[in-house]
Design an enzyme around this catalytic site. Sequence first.
Site, PDB file in Angstrom:
ATOM      1  N   LYS A   1       0.831  -1.205   0.000  1.00 45.47           N
ATOM      2  CA  LYS A   1       0.000   0.000   0.000  1.00 45.47           C
ATOM      3  C   LYS A   1       0.864   1.252   0.000  1.00 45.47           C
ATOM      4  O   LYS A   1       0.525   2.250  -0.657  1.00 45.47           O
ATOM      5  CB  LYS A   1      -0.936   0.005   1.211  1.00 45.47           C
TER       6      LYS A   1
ATOM      7  N   LYS B   1      -0.261  11.512   5.489  1.00 43.39           N
ATOM      8  CA  LYS B   1       0.109  10.461   6.430  1.00 43.39           C
ATOM      9  C   LYS B   1       0.727   9.267   5.707  1.00 43.39           C
ATOM     10  O   LYS B   1       1.746   8.711   6.130  1.00 43.39           O
ATOM     11  CB  LYS B   1      -1.131  10.046   7.224  1.00 43.39           C
TER      12      LYS B   1
END
Length: 289
Positions: A170, A238
């Site tokens: 990811k 983030k």
Amino acid sequence: MRTTFIGLGIMGSPMAANLVRAGFDVTGYDVSPGPVERLAALGGKAAGSVPEAVKGADVVITMLPDSPQVEEVAFGADGLLEHGRAGMFHVDMSTVKPETSIRVAQAATIKGIRPLDAPVSGGERGAVDGTLSIMAGGAAEDFTEMRPLLSVLGTTIRHVGPSGAGQTVKAANQLVVGGIFGLVAEAIVLLEASGVDPAGGLDVLAGGLGGSRILELRRHSMVRREFAPGFRIDLHHKDMGIAIAAARRAGVALPLTGVVAQLMAAAKAQGHGSLDHSALLKVIERLNG
């Protein structure tokens, strides 16, 4: 299969709804009551706490903003590791640090809970349509048992390695997505500054070698400066931090990733954190006056 879904935000709500429509027995919990009520209206069940949601579940799916929230739900006194039963699956579909997934998986295994980290890509549209890409880390046999459930949520579903591997894939996904958004933003600025219609120009790019899912879904909204969040700058900022940290741990240099991370940081600093990550265009425009 009694399924609990914890975290009913932009992504989690449509994912849980798809499970209800597919016939799963779904109980939902979120810190905000509104999404829980909407899931119940679709045929799901409402829970008022994590222990209530987890009780008797065969599968607990978490879809939370970041590592601290996943750790709180997993390790807290009222968390799923305390109240979940042996043999239960915990499928964390949040995007968090790989080391968070590894730590949660180790603790879950001690309790007899079967963990998978299974972050997703595809944004809100993919969550609504059930066409997400799902990259799963954990035991291969656990992935095999969870695949029928995951197939309701996505179309590209892969087991990519042990616990934490899903989060590493990811991170790679997010650096690619961020880079493409940055380049599309630069293309728009170049076309407009040159007196060329950006909509027509991007239509051509979308049909050529430079075509991408991002150009397919976002080119027109970017040209129109429509940045309603499908995935917020705050979250992508983030995620870029996760990618940079993963590169450091792996001992590799990712210079383009570093630039994209700084552009995301600039977007957040300029007050665009609540906008869609395609709002990187605002940063490129500001660089050009």
